[in-house]
Design a protein around this motif. Structure first.
Motif, short mmCIF file in Angstrom:
data_model
loop_
_atom_site.label_atom_id
_atom_site.label_comp_id
_atom_site.label_asym_id
_atom_site.label_seq_id
_atom_site.Cartn_x
_atom_site.Cartn_y
_atom_site.Cartn_z
N UNK A 73 13.83 21.02 35.33
CA UNK A 73 15.24 20.65 35.54
C UNK A 73 15.96 20.73 34.21
N UNK A 74 16.87 21.71 34.07
CA UNK A 74 17.55 21.92 32.79
C UNK A 74 18.35 20.70 32.37
N UNK A 75 19.00 20.04 33.30
CA UNK A 75 19.79 18.85 32.94
C UNK A 75 18.89 17.73 32.42
N UNK A 76 17.70 17.59 33.01
CA UNK A 76 16.75 16.59 32.51
C UNK A 76 16.31 16.93 31.09
N UNK A 77 16.09 18.21 30.83
CA UNK A 77 15.72 18.64 29.48
C UNK A 77 16.85 18.38 28.50
N UNK A 84 14.89 15.37 16.76
CA UNK A 84 14.88 16.38 15.70
C UNK A 84 14.26 17.69 16.16
N UNK A 85 13.28 17.61 17.04
CA UNK A 85 12.60 18.81 17.51
C UNK A 85 12.00 18.54 18.88
N UNK A 86 12.03 19.56 19.72
CA UNK A 86 11.39 19.51 21.03
C UNK A 86 10.17 20.43 20.99
N UNK A 87 9.01 19.91 21.39
CA UNK A 87 7.79 20.71 21.45
C UNK A 87 7.07 20.42 22.76
N UNK A 88 5.84 20.93 22.92
CA UNK A 88 5.23 20.99 24.24
C UNK A 88 3.77 20.59 24.19
N UNK A 89 3.26 20.09 25.34
CA UNK A 89 1.81 19.96 25.50
C UNK A 89 1.30 20.87 26.63
N UNK A 90 2.18 21.70 27.18
CA UNK A 90 1.79 22.78 28.08
C UNK A 90 2.85 23.86 28.01
N UNK A 119 18.43 28.31 26.92
CA UNK A 119 19.67 27.54 27.07
C UNK A 119 19.73 26.42 26.03
N UNK A 120 18.61 25.70 25.84
CA UNK A 120 18.59 24.64 24.84
C UNK A 120 18.84 25.19 23.44
N UNK A 121 18.21 26.32 23.13
CA UNK A 121 18.42 26.94 21.82
C UNK A 121 19.89 27.27 21.60
N UNK A 145 9.61 28.50 19.70
CA UNK A 145 10.74 29.01 20.45
C UNK A 145 10.30 29.85 21.64
N UNK A 146 11.20 30.08 22.58
CA UNK A 146 10.84 30.81 23.81
C UNK A 146 10.40 32.24 23.56
N UNK A 147 10.90 32.87 22.48
CA UNK A 147 10.49 34.25 22.20
C UNK A 147 9.02 34.32 21.83
N UNK A 148 8.48 33.26 21.25
CA UNK A 148 7.05 33.19 20.96
C UNK A 148 6.28 32.68 22.17
N UNK A 149 6.79 31.62 22.79
CA UNK A 149 6.07 30.95 23.87
C UNK A 149 5.82 31.85 25.07
N UNK A 150 6.68 32.85 25.26
CA UNK A 150 6.52 33.74 26.42
C UNK A 150 5.15 34.41 26.40
N UNK A 151 4.55 34.57 25.21
CA UNK A 151 3.26 35.24 25.11
C UNK A 151 2.10 34.34 25.53
#
Length: 390
Positions: free
Chosen positions: A38-42, A50-56, A66-68, A77-83
């Motif tokens: 949910x983009x609005x939740x994000x 300061x930074x958003x990161x991930x555990x999956x 959109x967040x960027x 970033x999404x350009x890296x994470x897509x891989x």
């Protein structure tokens, strides 16, 4: 597992929890409930951090873009994470970087799958490009099954998903000697560090055991694997921790091919909690905040990590006395998850001499087994704490 490291660094860690019952919510004070799809939740979650990161890797790429665009610091970033999200994109990138891939193709029909199988040899491995992990989304296909109902259903589902024109990933079935993992970390300003390459032992397609460093791995292959992982991180702009999962294939290229990528703290790096100067969890925090990275030197000659999955003991704590008494050198890490069969609920680390790895494996397996299955009556686990009044 990142929460203690954040606390020691004086960082205010927040999580977007799928529900109030998730295990991380018990140790992280700020844990609003929301759906990562949910983009609005994000957007609400990202306010003031300061930074958003991930555990999956499953947060939709379009949401991250959109967040960027709205000024949120997203690492990686999404350009890296897509891989790490899309296995076909990963294969294309590994090929572009000149690193060792298995033979592969993006296939869009049973006919294209059959053509690939005739070229690469049967059986072949068919994968869903997105969403698969721990053996999910993987099918071994023999020639006689390529036009079968199960394969046709996979292509129908891929077309319905609409990703990459409905393609599935076909790969040669690599004849590997064992699985390896090369764990690295990189910060946005470019500094990167690598841990020792480890052996990863899988049971039913789930990581069961890690031996660090990988026993008997040639220095040339170890160096090439580390350099391959560092090259991927650098050239794709990865930030934070990344695991390059590898198949060891002696006599072929540098001695390995790339299997998959994970851009987050990874099961193959849990050994670093007790076997490295800097754990993968501390390093991930340092990296995404662009702080100087910590040493990846080992604190022991060898470390064995043994996962334990949900088994016959629903009360893991009841088995602690027996496990700790029998294996005092074992470091127990329990995740606080609800126990159910087949679910990863914790791991054990044991450190010691490199020439005594089999004993370390036995120690780790012994402690993990007691916790998973429960202590027998009369063992150290039969402690007054564990008995109800009669």
């Amino acid at each position: 597992m990142m929460a203690p490291e954040a606390s020691e660094l004086g960082l205010d860690l927040r999580i977007l929890a799928e529900s109030p019952e998730v295990c991380a919510a018990a140790v992280v004070p700020t844990a609003p409930v929301g759906d990562y799809r949910d983009l609005d939740a994000l957007r609400r979650f990202a306010l003031g951090v300061d930074v958003v990161t991930f555990d999956h890797e499953h947060v939709p790429s379009e949401h991250l873009h959109a967040l960027l665009s709205e000024g949120v610091n997203v690492q990686p970033g999404p350009a890296a994470l897509i891989h790490a999200q899309d296995k076909i994109e990963m294969r294309r990138a590994v090929e572009r970087l000149g690193l060792p891939n298995p033979e592969w193709a993006a296939v869009r029909s049973p006919e294209e799958l059959t053509e690939f199988g005739e070229r690469a040899g049967w059986p072949v491995v068919l994968k869903t490009p997105r969403g698969g992990y721990d053996g999910k989304g993987v099918m071994i296909v023999e020639r006689k099954d390529a036009a079968g109902e199960a394969v046709a259903e996979w292509f129908e589902a891929a077309r319905a998903a609409g990703v990459d024109d409905g393609a599935l990933l076909a790969e040669e079935k690599v004849a590997f000697s064992r699985e390896l993992s090369a764990l690295v970390a990189r910060r946005p300003s470019g500094e990167a560090r690598a841990w020792d390459v480890v052996e990863s032992i899988q049971v039913d397609s789930v990581c069961d055991e890690i031996i660090a460093p990988a026993p008997g791995l040639s220095p040339e292959t170890a160096d090439a694997a580390r350099e391959a992982a560092l090259t991927i991180a650098r050239e794709l702009g990865v930030t934070g921790v990344m695991a390059a999962e590898l198949f060891e294939v002696p006599g072929r290229g540098p001695g390995f091919v790339v299997n998959e990528l994970a851009m987050r703290p990874h099961n193959s790096g849990h050994w670093t909690m007790d076997g490295s100067v800097t754990s993968q969890f501390e390093q991930h925090l340092r990296a995404v905040l662009d702080l100087p990275l910590g040493s990846t030197e080992r604190t022991a000659e060898a470390t064995v990590m043994k996962n334990y999955l949900g088994g016959s003991n629903p009360d893991l704590f009841s088995a602690y006395p027996a496990a700790m008494a029998a294996h005092p050198g074992a470091k127990v890490h329990t995740y606080g998850k609800g126990v159910r069969p087949g679910r990863k609920v914790g791991h054990v680390n044991v450190t010691g001499p490199a020439d005594d790895v089999e004993r370390l494996r036995a120690e780790a397996a012994g402690a993990a087994g007691i916790i998973r299955d429960g202590a027998p009556r009369g063992a150290a686990g039969d402690h007054p704490w564990n008995r109800s009044e009669q």
